[in-house]
Design a protein around this motif. Structure first.
Motif, PDB file in Angstrom:
ATOM      1  N   GLU A 224       0.833  -1.200   0.000  1.00  9.08           N
ATOM      2  CA  GLU A 224       0.000   0.000   0.000  1.00  9.08           C
ATOM      3  C   GLU A 224       0.872   1.256   0.000  1.00  9.08           C
ATOM      4  O   GLU A 224       1.906   1.304   0.654  1.00  9.08           O
ATOM      5  CB  GLU A 224      -0.896   0.026   1.239  1.00  9.08           C
ATOM      6  CG  GLU A 224      -2.150  -0.803   1.143  1.00  9.08           C
ATOM      7  CD  GLU A 224      -3.080  -0.501   2.327  1.00  9.08           C
ATOM      8  OE1 GLU A 224      -4.241  -0.180   2.083  1.00  9.08           O
ATOM      9  OE2 GLU A 224      -2.601  -0.575   3.475  1.00  9.08           O
ATOM     10  N   GLY A 225       0.417   2.239  -0.739  1.00 14.02           N
ATOM     11  CA  GLY A 225       1.127   3.507  -0.763  1.00 14.02           C
ATOM     12  C   GLY A 225       2.307   3.544  -1.711  1.00 14.02           C
ATOM     13  O   GLY A 225       2.950   4.579  -1.851  1.00 14.02           O
ATOM     14  N   GLU A 226       2.595   2.430  -2.378  1.00 16.93           N
ATOM     15  CA  GLU A 226       3.700   2.384  -3.326  1.00 16.93           C
ATOM     16  C   GLU A 226       3.173   2.225  -4.749  1.00 16.93           C
ATOM     17  O   GLU A 226       2.143   1.584  -4.979  1.00 16.93           O
ATOM     18  CB  GLU A 226       4.656   1.236  -2.994  1.00 16.93           C
ATOM     19  CG  GLU A 226       5.341   1.402  -1.644  1.00 16.93           C
ATOM     20  CD  GLU A 226       6.301   0.272  -1.318  1.00 16.93           C
ATOM     21  OE1 GLU A 226       6.700  -0.459  -2.255  1.00 16.93           O
ATOM     22  OE2 GLU A 226       6.652   0.119  -0.131  1.00 16.93           O
ATOM     23  N   PHE A 227       3.894   2.829  -5.681  1.00 13.37           N
ATOM     24  CA  PHE A 227       3.486   2.738  -7.078  1.00 13.37           C
ATOM     25  C   PHE A 227       4.721   2.747  -7.965  1.00 13.37           C
ATOM     26  O   PHE A 227       5.812   3.157  -7.553  1.00 13.37           O
ATOM     27  CB  PHE A 227       2.545   3.887  -7.458  1.00 13.37           C
ATOM     28  CG  PHE A 227       3.150   5.266  -7.357  1.00 13.37           C
ATOM     29  CD1 PHE A 227       3.720   5.891  -8.458  1.00 13.37           C
ATOM     30  CD2 PHE A 227       3.134   5.964  -6.150  1.00 13.37           C
ATOM     31  CE1 PHE A 227       4.272   7.156  -8.363  1.00 13.37           C
ATOM     32  CE2 PHE A 227       3.674   7.237  -6.047  1.00 13.37           C
ATOM     33  CZ  PHE A 227       4.251   7.838  -7.152  1.00 13.37           C
ATOM     34  N   TYR A 228       4.520   2.258  -9.191  1.00 14.25           N
ATOM     35  CA  TYR A 228       5.554   2.308 -10.209  1.00 14.25           C
ATOM     36  C   TYR A 228       5.197   3.405 -11.213  1.00 14.25           C
ATOM     37  O   TYR A 228       4.011   3.641 -11.492  1.00 14.25           O
ATOM     38  CB  TYR A 228       5.667   0.977 -10.941  1.00 14.25           C
ATOM     39  CG  TYR A 228       6.146  -0.172 -10.080  1.00 14.25           C
ATOM     40  CD1 TYR A 228       7.485  -0.253  -9.689  1.00 14.25           C
ATOM     41  CD2 TYR A 228       5.278  -1.179  -9.674  1.00 14.25           C
ATOM     42  CE1 TYR A 228       7.937  -1.311  -8.905  1.00 14.25           C
ATOM     43  CE2 TYR A 228       5.721  -2.248  -8.895  1.00 14.25           C
ATOM     44  CZ  TYR A 228       7.053  -2.299  -8.515  1.00 14.25           C
ATOM     45  OH  TYR A 228       7.497  -3.344  -7.746  1.00 14.25           O
ATOM     46  N   ALA A 229       6.197   4.051 -11.759  1.00 16.22           N
ATOM     47  CA  ALA A 229       5.991   5.050 -12.804  1.00 16.22           C
ATOM     48  C   ALA A 229       7.021   4.820 -13.905  1.00 16.22           C
ATOM     49  O   ALA A 229       8.161   4.426 -13.637  1.00 16.22           O
ATOM     50  CB  ALA A 229       6.112   6.464 -12.240  1.00 16.22           C
ATOM     51  N   LEU A 230       6.627   5.087 -15.131  1.00 16.84           N
ATOM     52  CA  LEU A 230       7.388   4.704 -16.314  1.00 16.84           C
ATOM     53  C   LEU A 230       7.945   5.922 -17.039  1.00 16.84           C
ATOM     54  O   LEU A 230       7.257   6.941 -17.172  1.00 16.84           O
ATOM     55  CB  LEU A 230       6.462   3.931 -17.258  1.00 16.84           C
ATOM     56  CG  LEU A 230       7.042   3.361 -18.549  1.00 16.84           C
ATOM     57  CD1 LEU A 230       7.986   2.199 -18.244  1.00 16.84           C
ATOM     58  CD2 LEU A 230       5.900   2.886 -19.458  1.00 16.84           C
ATOM     59  N   THR A 231       9.185   5.800 -17.531  1.00 24.91           N
ATOM     60  CA  THR A 231       9.689   6.794 -18.475  1.00 24.91           C
ATOM     61  C   THR A 231       9.420   6.334 -19.893  1.00 24.91           C
ATOM     62  O   THR A 231       9.167   5.149 -20.148  1.00 24.91           O
ATOM     63  CB  THR A 231      11.210   7.015 -18.333  1.00 24.91           C
ATOM     64  OG1 THR A 231      11.913   5.892 -18.886  1.00 24.91           O
ATOM     65  CG2 THR A 231      11.608   7.226 -16.889  1.00 24.91           C
ATOM     66  N   ASP A 232       9.495   7.281 -20.827  1.00 25.46           N
ATOM     67  CA  ASP A 232       9.443   6.886 -22.233  1.00 25.46           C
ATOM     68  C   ASP A 232      10.868   6.680 -22.745  1.00 25.46           C
ATOM     69  O   ASP A 232      11.775   6.351 -21.976  1.00 25.46           O
ATOM     70  CB  ASP A 232       8.643   7.890 -23.062  1.00 25.46           C
ATOM     71  CG  ASP A 232       9.200   9.303 -22.999  1.00 25.46           C
ATOM     72  OD1 ASP A 232      10.408   9.476 -22.687  1.00 25.46           O
ATOM     73  OD2 ASP A 232       8.446  10.251 -23.291  1.00 25.46           O
ATOM     74  N   ARG A 233      11.107   6.921 -24.023  1.00 32.69           N
ATOM     75  CA  ARG A 233      12.392   6.587 -24.642  1.00 32.69           C
ATOM     76  C   ARG A 233      13.560   7.449 -24.164  1.00 32.69           C
ATOM     77  O   ARG A 233      14.713   7.142 -24.446  1.00 32.69           O
ATOM     78  CB  ARG A 233      12.285   6.688 -26.159  1.00 32.69           C
ATOM     79  CG  ARG A 233      11.815   8.039 -26.683  1.00 32.69           C
ATOM     80  CD  ARG A 233      11.715   7.993 -28.199  1.00 32.69           C
ATOM     81  NE  ARG A 233      10.861   9.033 -28.757  1.00 32.69           N
ATOM     82  CZ  ARG A 233      10.629   9.160 -30.061  1.00 32.69           C
ATOM     83  NH1 ARG A 233      11.184   8.320 -30.919  1.00 32.69           N
ATOM     84  NH2 ARG A 233       9.826  10.103 -30.516  1.00 32.69           N
ATOM     85  N   GLY A 234      13.257   8.532 -23.480  1.00 33.82           N
ATOM     86  CA  GLY A 234      14.318   9.386 -22.977  1.00 33.82           C
ATOM     87  C   GLY A 234      14.223  10.782 -23.540  1.00 33.82           C
ATOM     88  O   GLY A 234      13.344  11.097 -24.350  1.00 33.82           O
ATOM     89  N   PRO A 235      15.130  11.670 -23.114  1.00 31.91           N
ATOM     90  CA  PRO A 235      15.097  13.045 -23.609  1.00 31.91           C
ATOM     91  C   PRO A 235      15.230  13.060 -25.126  1.00 31.91           C
ATOM     92  O   PRO A 235      16.088  12.381 -25.698  1.00 31.91           O
ATOM     93  CB  PRO A 235      16.329  13.683 -22.944  1.00 31.91           C
ATOM     94  CG  PRO A 235      16.677  12.788 -21.805  1.00 31.91           C
ATOM     95  CD  PRO A 235      16.245  11.422 -22.180  1.00 31.91           C
TER      96      PRO A 235
END
Length: 425
Positions: free
Chosen positions: A69-80
């Motif tokens: 609980e209270g934790e999540f994953y977040a994703l980057t795209d291909r980069g700058p």
């Protein structure tokens, strides 16, 4: 037990939660969060042409940690990246797309717990540079900031959709192939599923998905609660059979994939405006989902459309057809679906998914200053966390190639950054 009250957008919400677990550790309690949201932490990747480039970039998708609980994953795209003639500048050429692991703390701050970098089947870090011909190429040419052409990457990924499974592995969808890739808990590629005709794995998506519009591929990915079916949504219409012939500019596709068998189904999603962007899909049940549909505007420059819809695919028509190898997919009136008007499709008894507005994010928060609303963290049955893509803090610039990304292209001076907002749906 304690009763916790807080405000979400313009709505008051109450939660009952225990303060302590049996082992004495504090239990997660959703804190009161201002409508201005919470900044995610970032580091500095470096500079390019005098512009600070951030890491950052954790906003292309989000997913709840399956156990904590209270934790999540977040994703980057291909980069700058930034616009170049015929392609893109990659100021950090070897940037590896990745998943960030975050925790919303009881004091209302967000802590980054770690990163998972994507790797080849041999365990080598991939890049976000485009795929070569035959492996999901979009036609984009990768350049460094000097204008030199960079190598293509067979395993390169423009990651946009994220699913975290209970076994610790991840599924990710992207904008190149479009690919749906299975990664281990350590980020090693286990399988890559691409449209028929792309030289990746043995299991395939229908061939028509290769008609994706470059940089508007499979923007969102969900999994049903039983973890048996992946559900992907395309950002915008396919160029099917071509850009000019795809006259229906609000028709977008959803694809479901049975993880065990590889069988697929397709459904239609009707956007509110021509060439709008579907940025995320999150499962509520086996047939109901939340979908982000948005424009690319900033509130600092005028009216914006940042909506989250609740959709239901149960009564929608499966438009797979009988031949998944067909380049243009299922035909109606002898034409690709995208070449038909909605009136023509209705006459042919084709129903899109049902949709109802769940959240007008701008109205719920009183403002939403970002252009790219892209991630949904499903916190509970009526509350979500939403994330924006800050593009690593950089934008395209005609003179300098890149510049600092701000909250307005015309009058802004405030740098954009990843922020978490909490809203009720």
């Amino acid at each position: 037990m304690k009763l916790f009250n807080f405000t979400v957008g313009l709505l008051s919400v109450a939660f009952i939660s225990s303060c302590d677990t049996a082992d004495g550790e504090d239990k997660f309690v959703l804190p009161r969060i201002a409508n201005s949201g919470i900044a995610l932490p970032y580091t500095v990747l470096g500079t390019g042409n005098g512009v600070e480039i951030r890491n950052g970039g954790f906003g292309s998708a989000a997913f709840a940690h399956p156990a904590n609980e209270g934790e999540f994953y977040a994703l980057t795209d291909r980069g700058p990246n930034a616009d170049a003639t015929g392609g893109k500048y990659f100021p950090v050429a070897n940037y590896t797309p990745r998943i960030g692991h975050f925790k919303l703390k009881n004091d209302g701050t967000v802590e980054k717990l770690g990163e998972i970098l994507f790797k080849t089947p041999a365990g080598l870090p991939i890049s976000g540079r485009p795929n070569p011909a035959g492996y999901g190429a979009t036609g984009e040419i990768p350049y460094d900031l000097s204008g030199a052409v960079l190598d293509y990457d067979q395993y390169g990924l423009d990651s946009e959709g994220l699913v975290a499974l209970k076994d610790g592995s991840f599924w990710v969808s992207d904008e190149y192939g479009p690919h749906i890739v299975h990664y281990s808990a350590d980020g090693i590629q286990l399988e890559r599923i691409s449209p028929i005709g792309i030289k990746t794995g043995t299991r395939k998506l229908p061939a028509v998905f290769a008609k994706r519009w470059a940089n508007r591929g499979m923007e969102g990915l969900a999994v049903t609660p039983d973890e048996k079916t992946l559900v992907g949504i395309m950002q915008s219409r396919l160029y099917n059979p071509s850009n000019a012939a795809a006259i229906n500019k609000t028709l977008t596709r959803i694809v479901t994939l049975d993880i065990a068998t590889g069988a697929t189904k397709q459904f239609l999603y009707k956007q509110e405006f021509d060439n709008n962007s579907n940025s995320e899909i999150t499962a509520l049940s086996a047939t109901q989902f939340l979908v982000i549909e948005r424009d690319g505007n900033f509130s600092g420059d005028g009216a914006v459309m940042k909506h989250i819809y609740k959709i239901d695919i149960s009564q929608a028509t499966d438009v797979s057809g009988t031949d998944v190898t067909a380049e243009n997919g299922y035909l109606v009136n002898g034409k690709a679906l995208e070449a038909n008007t909605w009136e023509e499709l209705t006459t042919a008894n084709i129903k899109p998914v049902a949709k109802t507005l769940a959240v007008d994010v701008f109205k719920a928060l009183g403002n939403y200053p970002h252009d790219k609303l892209e991630g949904i963290w499903l916190i509970n049955s009526s509350t979500i966390g939403i994330l924006n893509d800050d593009d690593f803090g950089v934008w395209s610039d005609a003179t300098n190639k890149i510049k600092a990304k701000t909250l307005s292209p015309t009058i802004g001076t405030v740098r954009d950054g990843n922020r978490l907002y909490i809203v009720k749906f």
